[in-house]
Design a protein around this motif. Structure first.
Motif, PDB file in Angstrom:
ATOM      1  N   SER A  63      -2.943   2.607  -6.620  1.00 52.87           N
ATOM      2  CA  SER A  63      -3.346   1.195  -6.635  1.00 52.87           C
ATOM      3  C   SER A  63      -3.910   0.830  -8.002  1.00 52.87           C
ATOM      4  CB  SER A  63      -4.437   0.918  -5.594  1.00 52.87           C
ATOM      5  OG  SER A  63      -4.001   1.245  -4.320  1.00 52.87           O
TER       6      SER A  63
ATOM      7  N   THR B 274       1.321  -3.078  -2.092  1.00 54.94           N
ATOM      8  CA  THR B 274       0.056  -3.082  -2.839  1.00 54.94           C
ATOM      9  C   THR B 274       0.326  -3.140  -4.341  1.00 54.94           C
ATOM     10  OG1 THR B 274      -0.943  -1.780  -1.079  1.00 54.94           O
ATOM     11  CG2 THR B 274      -2.155  -1.876  -3.136  1.00 54.94           C
TER      12      THR B 274
ATOM     13  N   ILE C 236      -8.475  -6.216  -1.983  1.00 47.67           N
ATOM     14  CA  ILE C 236      -8.177  -5.020  -2.809  1.00 47.67           C
ATOM     15  C   ILE C 236      -9.058  -5.058  -4.058  1.00 47.67           C
ATOM     16  CG2 ILE C 236      -6.414  -3.730  -4.058  1.00 47.67           C
ATOM     17  CD1 ILE C 236      -4.298  -5.141  -2.312  1.00 47.67           C
TER      18      ILE C 236
END
Ligand code: SF4
Length: 306
Positions: free
Chosen positions: A44, A66, A299
């Motif tokens: 990520s 993601t 996130i």
């Protein structure tokens, strides 16, 4: 044959200025050609920093989503579109939105192993590496719904000694590791350190010497003075562990935990997605802009804890 495919991938990678990200669980041949190899958190973060015009994501769909959310200007390619995650699919965006509507007083914490549609509905994301750090600062008088992995949630709640509620999802691979299998493998290999992934049940985690993410296991085994380990997670990690620790004894769990979705991808699939026309590439992950904007917020909140 492999050599020829690898050379072609390298050539196309250069032509398209592409990078290849790979999860620790994918086939070893893909791990070997990856520019970045890691767990969900590492990938990520890398996805958010790379700025490459083309990202080939060797993993499953929620991971590629993601990467797309964090690199919206990059073309993110998932070599096998059907590589999904049964656990991520156990929570849908609609069901989580309905929970949010009917439980406005809850803080919703989503494991990154969730779809973009689910991330768009929650307050903050976490990984198996940082879940305790993310949950700990949430005020104790706040109710928490942890999703989709009830096992990771229960392990976090136990470690932090706090009340939480859990979505009824689980990773079929880690959930299948049983107490009886753990007792058997420990008996067969006395004195070896037993590491597990926190997607396993709390009963299994309680029998482990340590519970940690795949990135955590790699670091721990690399840096440990101990010489022998039983590795309680998906078997793909064994490839990198053996390369990094040639003198240590490393035993995969038995029966071997194998994620069939992670194993759907091979070199030919990576080649096919790089050979396809980049305009309207059929392997491209396409997400609605508004959904991405909403999914990015939890996130980013997580990444601030890095
Ligand atoms: S190992 Fe489990 S959590 Fe990971 S992709 Fe496979 S099913 Fe999903």
């Amino acid at each position: 044959m492999c050599e020829a495919i690898i050379n072609k991938i390298k050539q196309l990678k250069k032509e398209h200025n592409a990078v290849i990200l790979a999860h620790n669980y994918v086939a070893s041949e893909l791990q070997d050609i990856a520019d970045v190899l890691g767990d969900s958190l590492q990938l990520s973060i890398e996805a958010s920093k790379l700025g490459a015009p083309v990202i080939v994501f060797c993993g499953v769909s929620f991971m590629a989503e993601t990467a797309k959310i964090l690199s919206p200007n990059s073309k993110v390619l998932l070599p096998v579109k059907t590589a999904g995650c049964p656990m991520a699919d156990m929570a849908t965006g609609e069901a989580v939105a309905e929970f949010r509507r009917t439980h406005p007083d809850y803080v919703l914490v989503a494991y990154v192993n969730s779809t973009a549609a689910v991330k768009a509905e929650v307050d903050i994301c976490c990984t198996s590496a940082n879940a305790e750090k993310i949950v700990a600062p949430i005020p104790r008088d706040k109710k928490i719904m942890f999703l989709p992995d009830r096992n990771l949630g229960r392990n976090v709640a136990k470690a932090l000694n706090r009340e939480m509620e859990f979505w009824p999802g689980y990773c079929p691979i880690h959930n299948a590791i049983t107490v009886a299998d753990v007792e058997a493998i420990k008996q067969e290999n006395p004195g070896m350190e037993f590491l597990v992934h926190p997607e396993c049940t709390p009963e299994v985690v309680a029998l482990a010497d340590k519970a940690m993410s795949t990135g955590g296991m790699l670091k721990y085994i690399r840096e440990s003075d101990k010489q022998a380990f039983i590795v309680g997670t998906e078997c793909g990690i064994m490839h990198r562990l053996r390369i990094e620790n040639p003198t240590k004894t490393l035993i995969p769990f038995k029966p071997t935990p194998t994620c069939t979705d992670m194993k759907k991808l091979g070199l030919a699939d990576v080649l096919a997605c790089l050979e396809a026309p980049m305009e309207n590439n059929p392997y491209e992950v396409v997400l609605d802009e508004e959904l991405m904007d909403r999914a990015r917020k939890p996130i980013e909140r997580m990444l601030q804890f890095k």
